[in-house]
Motif scaffolding. Sequence first.
Motif, PDB file in Angstrom:
ATOM      1  N   LEU A 394       0.818  -1.179  -0.144  1.00 59.04           N
ATOM      2  CA  LEU A 394       0.005  -0.038  -0.084  1.00 59.04           C
ATOM      3  C   LEU A 394       0.934   1.234  -0.057  1.00 59.04           C
ATOM      4  O   LEU A 394       0.685   2.214  -0.640  1.00 59.04           O
ATOM      5  N   LEU A 395       1.920   1.247   1.096  1.00 57.32           N
ATOM      6  CA  LEU A 395       2.624   2.517   1.040  1.00 57.32           C
ATOM      7  C   LEU A 395       3.470   2.604  -0.192  1.00 57.32           C
ATOM      8  O   LEU A 395       3.865   3.944  -0.690  1.00 57.32           O
ATOM      9  N   ARG A 397       2.729   2.422  -3.142  1.00 59.42           N
ATOM     10  CA  ARG A 397       2.141   3.157  -4.050  1.00 59.42           C
ATOM     11  C   ARG A 397       2.273   4.835  -4.202  1.00 59.42           C
ATOM     12  O   ARG A 397       1.787   5.555  -5.093  1.00 59.42           O
ATOM     13  N   LEU A 398       2.975   5.284  -3.085  1.00 61.58           N
ATOM     14  CA  LEU A 398       2.875   6.734  -2.768  1.00 61.58           C
ATOM     15  C   LEU A 398       4.297   7.156  -3.360  1.00 61.58           C
ATOM     16  O   LEU A 398       4.464   8.473  -2.976  1.00 61.58           O
ATOM     17  N   TYR A 402       5.051  11.406  -3.402  1.00 65.80           N
ATOM     18  CA  TYR A 402       6.355  11.995  -2.485  1.00 65.80           C
ATOM     19  C   TYR A 402       7.361  12.480  -3.295  1.00 65.80           C
ATOM     20  O   TYR A 402       8.083  13.344  -2.888  1.00 65.80           O
ATOM     21  N   LEU A 424       3.453   9.908   6.356  1.00 66.95           N
ATOM     22  CA  LEU A 424       3.994   8.418   6.273  1.00 66.95           C
ATOM     23  C   LEU A 424       4.287   7.639   7.355  1.00 66.95           C
ATOM     24  O   LEU A 424       4.065   6.467   7.639  1.00 66.95           O
ATOM     25  N   LEU A 427       0.955   6.381   9.115  1.00 66.41           N
ATOM     26  CA  LEU A 427       0.686   5.040   8.451  1.00 66.41           C
ATOM     27  C   LEU A 427       1.363   4.031   8.629  1.00 66.41           C
ATOM     28  O   LEU A 427       0.962   2.710   8.941  1.00 66.41           O
ATOM     29  N   LYS A 449      -5.712   1.992   3.443  1.00 71.42           N
ATOM     30  CA  LYS A 449      -5.825   2.233   1.936  1.00 71.42           C
ATOM     31  C   LYS A 449      -6.527   3.486   1.458  1.00 71.42           C
ATOM     32  O   LYS A 449      -6.183   4.067   0.315  1.00 71.42           O
ATOM     33  N   SER A 451      -6.364   6.265   2.867  1.00 66.15           N
ATOM     34  CA  SER A 451      -5.430   7.663   2.865  1.00 66.15           C
ATOM     35  C   SER A 451      -4.706   7.467   1.678  1.00 66.15           C
ATOM     36  O   SER A 451      -4.497   8.513   1.092  1.00 66.15           O
ATOM     37  N   VAL A 452      -4.032   6.184   1.456  1.00 65.17           N
ATOM     38  CA  VAL A 452      -3.005   6.122   0.307  1.00 65.17           C
ATOM     39  C   VAL A 452      -3.912   6.822  -0.975  1.00 65.17           C
ATOM     40  O   VAL A 452      -3.266   7.522  -2.009  1.00 65.17           O
ATOM     41  N   GLU A 453      -5.185   6.228  -1.386  1.00 69.69           N
ATOM     42  CA  GLU A 453      -5.961   6.564  -2.521  1.00 69.69           C
ATOM     43  C   GLU A 453      -6.394   8.075  -2.327  1.00 69.69           C
ATOM     44  O   GLU A 453      -6.382   8.758  -3.515  1.00 69.69           O
ATOM     45  N   LEU A 456      -3.223   9.900  -3.682  1.00 72.68           N
ATOM     46  CA  LEU A 456      -3.047   9.608  -5.204  1.00 72.68           C
ATOM     47  C   LEU A 456      -4.104  10.553  -6.006  1.00 72.68           C
ATOM     48  O   LEU A 456      -3.819  10.773  -7.051  1.00 72.68           O
TER      49      LEU A 456
END
Length: 785
Positions: A394-395, A397-398, A402, A424, A427, A449, A451-453, A456
Amino acid sequence: MNPANDPPNVVDLQQRQFGAATGNDRLGDLLKLVRGISLKRINGLVGTLFENVDDALFDLAERAGSNAVQTEYFDGMREVRKKRQLVERLFQEQATKAFGEFAEGKLRPARPEIVPQPANAGLSLVDDQELEESLAVTSMVAKAENRLTRALFQLNQRLSVIIGGGKVEDANNPIAPAALGHAFRLAVREFEVNVQVKLIVYKLFDRYVMAGLEPIYEEVNIELIRAGVLPQIRHTLPAGTRAPLPPGTPMPTAAAEMDAAAATYYAPAAASELQAEIYSTLRSLLASRRGGTDYAPSGAGVGLPGLSPTDLLSALTILQNQSMAARAQADSATDAAQAVQQLKRELLDQVHKLSDDAKERRVSSADEDTIDLVGMLFEYILRDRNLPAQVQALLGRLQIPYLKVAILDKHLFAQKAHPARRLLDSLAEAGKSWSEESDRDHRLYDRIKASVETVLGDFDDDVGVFERELASFDDFVDQHHKRADLAEQRAAEATRGREKLQEARRISAREILKRIEDRDLPPVVHSVLSRPWANYLVLILLRQGEESDEWKNALRFADEFVWSAQPKTTESEHTRLRALLPQLEKALRHGLATVAYHDSDVRQLMQELSQFYRRVLDGQKVETLSAKEVIAGNLAATPDATAAPAGAEGATPAPASQSPVEEIVLSSGSVEPETPAETLADDDECVRAVRELKVGSWIEFVGPDEQRERAKLSWISPISSKYLFVNRRGLKVCDKTVAALATELRRGSAVVLEEVPLFDRALDAIVARLRSAHETAPAAAAGPG
């Protein structure tokens, strides 16, 4: 300010210190007193600083290695002389303004500032001159805060009182090193000199101003004490921060709370200085690795301008949008790792698609460092032992967002408080506790998930997206912690209760054994002492303890009961026994009632004892058993050696149709077998590692079928020294002895997870990696010969 407009609810602490007549006029007077004393002394120190600038620059000019450098120092001397009064005035204005904002509650924590760069100024991790100044100020502030911990803590507490109870810390104290460093930096921007001259001025500010703050703080504290503000505040601070208190532990005193708060306030100062050193080292290693060359496609044109920030950001935005759907399908860390490795090439390809002439333009060395540094950060994340593989993916993907942050905001790697960095870390910290078993409803996984989306999908060029998402995620974590803390407290209390019960059983069994193990006694006496009376001893221990009169009386009964069962050969013994029997009966009935012995069983027991004592008084021989025979019988007859005595906390009274619970196992007094463990010496490294664990540490346990469960050390028993572990929901996972846990660490079936924030660990690992490459490169180039 008009006292008539003051709110009626005055802070209690303020009332205690100043009395009911205290009002805002009084508060204004105290702040004016602090401002007058401090600014007068600080302005004097600044004057001393400027009186020494000429000498310092002249000495450097004399030692200069070239005429050009010497000229720069002489030019700096002239510029400082010309603008000294202006800079001093600006500094005074900034310091006075800070007091005004502080009085109004508007003073914001002072942060290192970097002047925004024009879009066409080229791309770099941080503009070199601005970064040098930022690091210089950060370093001097951190050193001063560490040195002045005691005086600053006292000053913060007293300022908090005189403004009505608002929170005052180093970051928003108007005369703390952070605020003064910030004010001075704003003032010296008027000097049109090169960075080396400015750094000399900063060093002199550190030498003459920061070094002279302690007497000023002491003077202010003394004046506030004379005014009655917290005269009894303690002057000593603990060496470190306080560990979380186990559930049920009494709250510390107010003075202890204040000292613990001081330790918490000043911990970030040392971290800030260390961060500056790490980042400076990182930049040097990146530069040495690069060797002064720019990254460019083969055949890149000479003399063409480099790729602009706009080019790179546009390409990254397109990649971010195009890859969202594809990256959403990345369900493993391996997929994400491949994306990390491919991103640099994908970025350049996308830039070339946007502009024909971009194919001939090169990426500057600083830009390449930014790309590589973010890439190394995410490579570390995808190998981080602290994170489960699902969270790693998941992380991972950032990476694109970043990288955009690193381009847009030059503070990402230089400041621990940057919102993207803190998000970061948050999370990762939440993900550290995740496991399939503890998150069956996938609430935590889905929230990470989300938060990641959000990042993004929403992040384009507004870094505020990270701050908003951080606040939202932290709120989710706080709500979860409140529920988990309650469950964790219940688990600790239940474990504590069981251990108290087990310890009471051991003590009771030991006391009974001391009285019967060397004697042959009638079965009825053995039965009373080893069963209902042992239960009674357990209950007394749990309720009153070993120092109580009831405990001493119960042991006295056991001694007299054993004596009464011995053969009597003299008339005096017969006389004493007759006098003792009513007392024994009364004490026995009280004990049996306390442990809920059934009435029918009491009547039967009393009949048996009456018959027994009649035979003793008549001089008849009675049947006896040895302690070993009784123990063997108890082991065979006891259905549940772990059951609690009737009346004990958490126990269920026995139904009337059943016999009293037989819980005391006299063979050992132990009711719970220990987990098999290797025999390890006290100085074994794994034993030491276990003993050094603190409450709150996380461990990953690996089962025989490779099932993994992450658990937090919640409580260490003061009775058995066992370690209680709970999952992220606060539910008990297991408890371990020191030996058992050390054995699992040695076997690798238990792994201690690191407590350092993810970003910090990643930077440390990157520095170590670059250092290693830097040290091995010359040897490799030299060859075997």
